[in-house]
Scaffold this motif. Structure first.
Motif, PDB file in Angstrom:
ATOM      1  N   ASP A  80      11.670   0.219   5.670  1.00 48.48           N
ATOM      2  CA  ASP A  80      10.888  -0.380   4.891  1.00 48.48           C
ATOM      3  C   ASP A  80      10.340  -1.548   5.996  1.00 48.48           C
ATOM      4  O   ASP A  80       9.557  -2.540   5.678  1.00 48.48           O
TER       5      ASP A  80
ATOM      6  N   SER B  58      12.204  -3.913   7.668  1.00 48.86           N
ATOM      7  CA  SER B  58      13.184  -4.907   7.811  1.00 48.86           C
ATOM      8  C   SER B  58      13.854  -4.776   9.082  1.00 48.86           C
ATOM      9  O   SER B  58      14.109  -3.509   9.515  1.00 48.86           O
TER      10      SER B  58
ATOM     11  N   THR C 205      12.046  -7.300   4.535  1.00 51.27           N
ATOM     12  CA  THR C 205      10.759  -6.664   3.787  1.00 51.27           C
ATOM     13  C   THR C 205      10.864  -7.035   2.353  1.00 51.27           C
ATOM     14  O   THR C 205      11.708  -6.558   1.719  1.00 51.27           O
TER      15      THR C 205
END
Length: 219
Positions: free
Chosen positions: A155, A157, A197
Motif C-alpha cells: 500500500d 507504506s 498510508t
C-alpha cells in the motif's frame, strides 16, 4: 527487561523502539500505548463496500474480488438483489471480508546502507540484502553497526529499520484489487520508523509486534 514504545511523529508516521528500560518507564510506555495505539477490529464480521459502475455484473465482480470457493450467487443473496442482470450504477454492494480473495504481497527493498543480512523463510543461508529485491512472509532482516534498510509495502507504506535491529515479516498480503493490505511485522530488537498510508477499508492493517506490546496503525 525488554520494552517497546510507539509514539506519533509527523502525520502518518510511527516510531517503535525495543531496548532496555526501568520498570517505571515500562509502566509509562504501556500507558502511552493504550492511549495512542489502535487495535484492529475483527475483519471477519465486516463488509467491504463497492460502488457499482456502468457495465458491472455480479459474475464479473465475483470473479474479480471473491475467493474461488464463493459464488456470485452468495453475493446476490447477501445484498438482496432481485435481478442479477441489472445493477444500478452508484449502488453500494457489500462484500464480506471473509469472502474476499487474498493474495501474497511481498515487500520491496528500497534502499540499503551498510551491512544488512537476510535470513530467508526457506531456511537458506543468511546473505546480504540487495536494493530492489522482494522480501516474503517469514523472512527476517538484521542490521549491523551504522546500517539501515528501507522497505516499501503493497500500500506504499514504508519502514526504515535502524542499526542493531532485527525485524521479521509475519504477514504480507492484500485483498485482491480492493486496496486493502494486511501487513504484520515483528520488531525483535532495535528501532524502526514508519510512514503509514491511510487505511482503504475495514480489513486494512499495519501492525508491529514487539516483546512487550503491539502497536497498530489504522486510518
Amino acid at each position: 527487561m525488554g520494552s517497546c514504545s510507539c509514539a506519533p511523529a509527523l502525520p502518518g508516521q510511527l516510531s517503535v523502539t525495543v531496548g532496555r528500560s526501568s520498570s517505571f518507564i515500562m509502566r509509562f510506555l504501556r500507558t502511552l500505548l493504550c492511549a495512542l495505539c489502535l487495535w484492529p477490529a475483527l475483519a471477519g464480521a465486516q463488509d467491504w463496500n463497492y460502488r457499482v459502475r456502468p457495465g458491472d455484473t455480479l459474475w464479473d465482480l465475483g470473479a474479480a474480488y471473491l475467493k474461488p470457493s464463493v459464488g456470485w450467487q452468495q453475493l446476490q443473496q447477501h445484498n438482496r438483489i432481485d435481478n442479477p442482470y441489472r445493477l444500478p450504477p452508484g449502488e453500494l454492494l457489500r462484500f464480506p471480508i471473509s469472502w474476499l480473495r487474498v493474495e501474497p504481497a511481498p515487500a520491496r527493498v528500497l534502499a540499503v546502507r551498510g551491512q544488512v543480512e537476510l535470513s530467508a523463510a526457506d531456511g537458506s543461508s543468511s546473505r546480504a540484502v540487495r536494493a530492489g529485491e522482494q522480501l516474503h512472509i517469514g523472512d527476517a532482516i538484521q542490521t549491523k553497526a551504522d546500517s539501515s534498510i528501507t522497505l516499501e509495502f503493497a500500500d506504499a507504506s514504508r519502514l526504515q529499520l535502524r542499526e542493531y535491529s532485527r525485524l521479521r515479516l509475519d504477514q504480507l498480503s492484500r485483498y485482491g484489487r480492493t486496496g486493502m493490505v494486511d501487513t504484520r511485522l515483528r520488531l525483535q530488537q532495535g528501532r524502526a520508523s514508519n510512514r503509514v498510508t491511510p487505511a482503504r477499508g475495514p480489513a486494512s492493517r499495519y501492525i508491529i509486534d514487539a516483546p512487550t506490546a503491539t502497536s497498530s496503525v489504522r486510518g
